[in-house]
Design a protein around this motif. Structure first.
Motif, PDB file in Angstrom:
ATOM      1  N   ASN A 271     -23.569  14.766  25.740  1.00 24.86           N
ATOM      2  CA  ASN A 271     -24.380  15.967  25.594  1.00 24.86           C
ATOM      3  C   ASN A 271     -24.860  16.472  26.949  1.00 24.86           C
ATOM      4  O   ASN A 271     -24.966  15.700  27.906  1.00 24.86           O
ATOM      5  CB  ASN A 271     -25.613  15.686  24.718  1.00 24.86           C
ATOM      6  N   THR A 272     -25.171  17.740  27.018  1.00 27.28           N
ATOM      7  CA  THR A 272     -25.811  18.278  28.210  1.00 27.28           C
ATOM      8  C   THR A 272     -27.240  17.748  28.253  1.00 27.28           C
ATOM      9  O   THR A 272     -27.985  17.842  27.278  1.00 27.28           O
ATOM     10  CB  THR A 272     -25.838  19.816  28.181  1.00 27.28           C
ATOM     11  N   THR A 273     -27.633  17.160  29.370  1.00 26.14           N
ATOM     12  CA  THR A 273     -28.971  16.579  29.476  1.00 26.14           C
ATOM     13  C   THR A 273     -30.029  17.676  29.598  1.00 26.14           C
ATOM     14  O   THR A 273     -29.755  18.765  30.101  1.00 26.14           O
ATOM     15  CB  THR A 273     -29.073  15.640  30.688  1.00 26.14           C
TER      16      THR A 273
ATOM     17  N   ALA B 134     -29.131   8.481  26.561  1.00 22.53           N
ATOM     18  CA  ALA B 134     -28.473   8.685  25.266  1.00 22.53           C
ATOM     19  C   ALA B 134     -27.615   9.941  25.303  1.00 22.53           C
ATOM     20  O   ALA B 134     -26.483   9.955  24.783  1.00 22.53           O
ATOM     21  CB  ALA B 134     -29.520   8.783  24.159  1.00 22.53           C
ATOM     22  N   ASP B 135     -28.114  10.989  25.931  1.00 26.43           N
ATOM     23  CA  ASP B 135     -27.339  12.225  26.038  1.00 26.43           C
ATOM     24  C   ASP B 135     -26.104  12.033  26.913  1.00 26.43           C
ATOM     25  O   ASP B 135     -25.028  12.572  26.613  1.00 26.43           O
ATOM     26  CB  ASP B 135     -28.213  13.351  26.593  1.00 26.43           C
ATOM     27  N   VAL B 136     -26.256  11.271  27.996  1.00 27.24           N
ATOM     28  CA  VAL B 136     -25.110  11.001  28.866  1.00 27.24           C
ATOM     29  C   VAL B 136     -24.030  10.245  28.101  1.00 27.24           C
ATOM     30  O   VAL B 136     -22.839  10.593  28.150  1.00 27.24           O
ATOM     31  CB  VAL B 136     -25.546  10.203  30.114  1.00 27.24           C
TER      32      VAL B 136
ATOM     33  N   GLY C 231     -27.516   6.352  33.957  1.00 23.55           N
ATOM     34  CA  GLY C 231     -26.200   6.962  33.767  1.00 23.55           C
ATOM     35  C   GLY C 231     -25.053   5.987  33.890  1.00 23.55           C
ATOM     36  O   GLY C 231     -25.202   4.785  33.668  1.00 23.55           O
ATOM     37  N   GLY C 232     -23.894   6.522  34.233  1.00 24.26           N
ATOM     38  CA  GLY C 232     -22.656   5.756  34.218  1.00 24.26           C
ATOM     39  C   GLY C 232     -22.454   4.850  35.419  1.00 24.26           C
ATOM     40  O   GLY C 232     -23.299   4.743  36.311  1.00 24.26           O
TER      41      GLY C 232
END
Length: 419
Positions: free
Chosen positions: A402-404, A396-398, A367-368
């Motif tokens: 997108n909602t994971t 990729a979703d993060v 993640g971030g």
């Protein structure tokens, strides 16, 4: 968005696949000349959600002392360890309690089970040859004490809803016929039928070719020297070939992620744990394994590829030393020779070493970060192959907002109390 991925191992390439599928412009940069040339090159070959457990567990400190005293030691500590090593080891020891183990295992299982589903989905989309087998993993016990101790592992498997089979000696031989030649050396086993095997190197290279079809650009032979940042974001990546820029940056450099991130004030407790493997050509099918066997005594995995046997094991705490220590070969060579004598050609075995990027709690860092455009996908330890697709899809979703598909709780660097 243009996304720059640092690292072309299995973690970087799976991330590139999902980001490209989501419509992003993706560039992958690596110092090597092709994908999967470092940690992903010759790992044990297991895709083992059922064995997704942290090394930091109750009783491990005492076990570690005993392991290091064994002739064929599964764990070794270089006496020249530094302050960073001691700091990481201390953090790991603080996780060696029942409460932390339960929390960490649940996080790892959540990601590993998700990743297995991603593997199934990918195989329905692509026809990739990577010596894939779906015959499960068999953990073999040489003593009754090991059989009795497995009760704790079984309770965790039941809690997590993982299918398993408890086998006696005859059951182990039925699942792995070649063990019939050495049946007196084992007393029983624990089989996880949902686990898979495959050649991570072949997979990563095949998926990289599929990424190129989606427009992903690979910049190989490009040494990364550092990140360039201002107060709020990363503004570029300095390489020997010049500065590379993008909208978003994703760190997938395994153990080396720690060094680059530290230079811009991002602290992650990812430390290199050295592992070794042998790859043997099969010379007698009747004496070779059909899937993966985990030797509980020596902590060594023996995995069957199409025409080869991969043997992986040994944990050496020795910082970033990548020298190939011939004396470490004895541990992995003994297990395959002892359980599958005559199955593979030891004289033709290829000996390899690589650095596993370990966190003290076992869960990777996904993640971030403190920078708005810097993301991480690193710290998978021995489970990078197992968790690769799930981690790639999650990150990729993060990045895409997108909602994971799975709960993100406990997967980011914030669990350590900082960014």
């Amino acid at each position: 968005m243009h996304i720059l991925i640092l690292g072309s191992g299995v973690i970087g390439v799976t991330s590139a696949w999902y980001l490209a599928k989501q419509g992003h412009q993706v560039t992958v940069v690596d110092r090597q000349s092709s994908p999967a040339m470092e940690t992903s090159f010759a790992n044990a070959g297991q895709i083992s959600p059922g064995y997704s457990a942290p090394w930091a567990a109750p009783g491990v400190p005492l076990k570690a002392v005993k392991w290091m005293m064994q002739d064929l030691a599964p764990l070794m500590v270089n006496p020249k360890i530094n302050a960073n090593t001691l700091k990481w080891m201390t953090k790991m020891l603080t996780n060696c309690n029942q409460s932390s183990y339960h929390t960490n295992k649940a996080r790892m299982m959540r990601l590993a089970e998700y990743s297995r589903d991603c593997f199934k989905d990918l195989r329905s989309q692509l026809d990739i040859d990577y010596d894939s087998r779906t015959n499960g993993t068999l953990q073999v016990f040489r003593t009754q004490k090991q059989v009795d101790a497995a009760a704790k592992d079984i309770s965790v498997l039941e809690e997590c809803g993982v299918d398993y089979e408890v086998l006696d000696q005859a059951g182990c031989v039925e699942r792995e016929p070649a063990l019939g030649h050495v049946r007196d050396k084992i007393v029983g086993g624990l089989r996880l039928p949902g686990d898979e095997t495959g050649d991570c190197f072949k997979f990563t290279n095949a998926l990289a070719e599929e990424c190129k079809k989606l427009g992903v650009e690979f910049k190989f032979d490009t040494d990364i020297e550092g990140l360039i940042s201002d107060d709020t974001q990363i503004v570029g990546v300095k390489t020997k070939q010049g500065t590379l820029t993008a909208d978003r940056y994703l760190m997938c450099l395994g153990s080396y992620s720690t060094l680059l991130l530290a230079n811009v004030g991002v602290v992650i407790p990812v430390y290199p744990i050295k592992g070794y493997s042998l790859t043997l050509p099969i010379i007698d099918e009747s004496k070779a394994p059909v899937s993966t066997i985990m030797d509980e005594t020596y902590k060594v995995a023996v995995t069957r590829f199409e025409d080869r046997i991969r043997v992986g094991g040994t944990a050496e705490i020795t910082s970033y030393d990548t020298s190939l220590m011939e004396k470490r070969r004895k541990n992995v060579e003994f297990t395959v020779s002892d359980l599958f004598p005559g199955g593979g050609d030891i004289e033709q075995a290829e000996f390899w070493t690589g650095l596993r990027p370990m966190t003290p709690d076992g869960t990777p860092v996904l993640g971030g970060s403190r920078y708005a455009n810097l993301y991480m996908n690193t710290g998978h330890g021995t489970l990078g192959w197992t968790m690769s697709l799930g981690s790639g899809k999650f990150v990729a979703d993060v990045i895409s907002g997108n909602t994971t598909d799975i709960d993100p709780e406990g997967l980011s660097v914030t669990r350590y109390g900082h960014k």
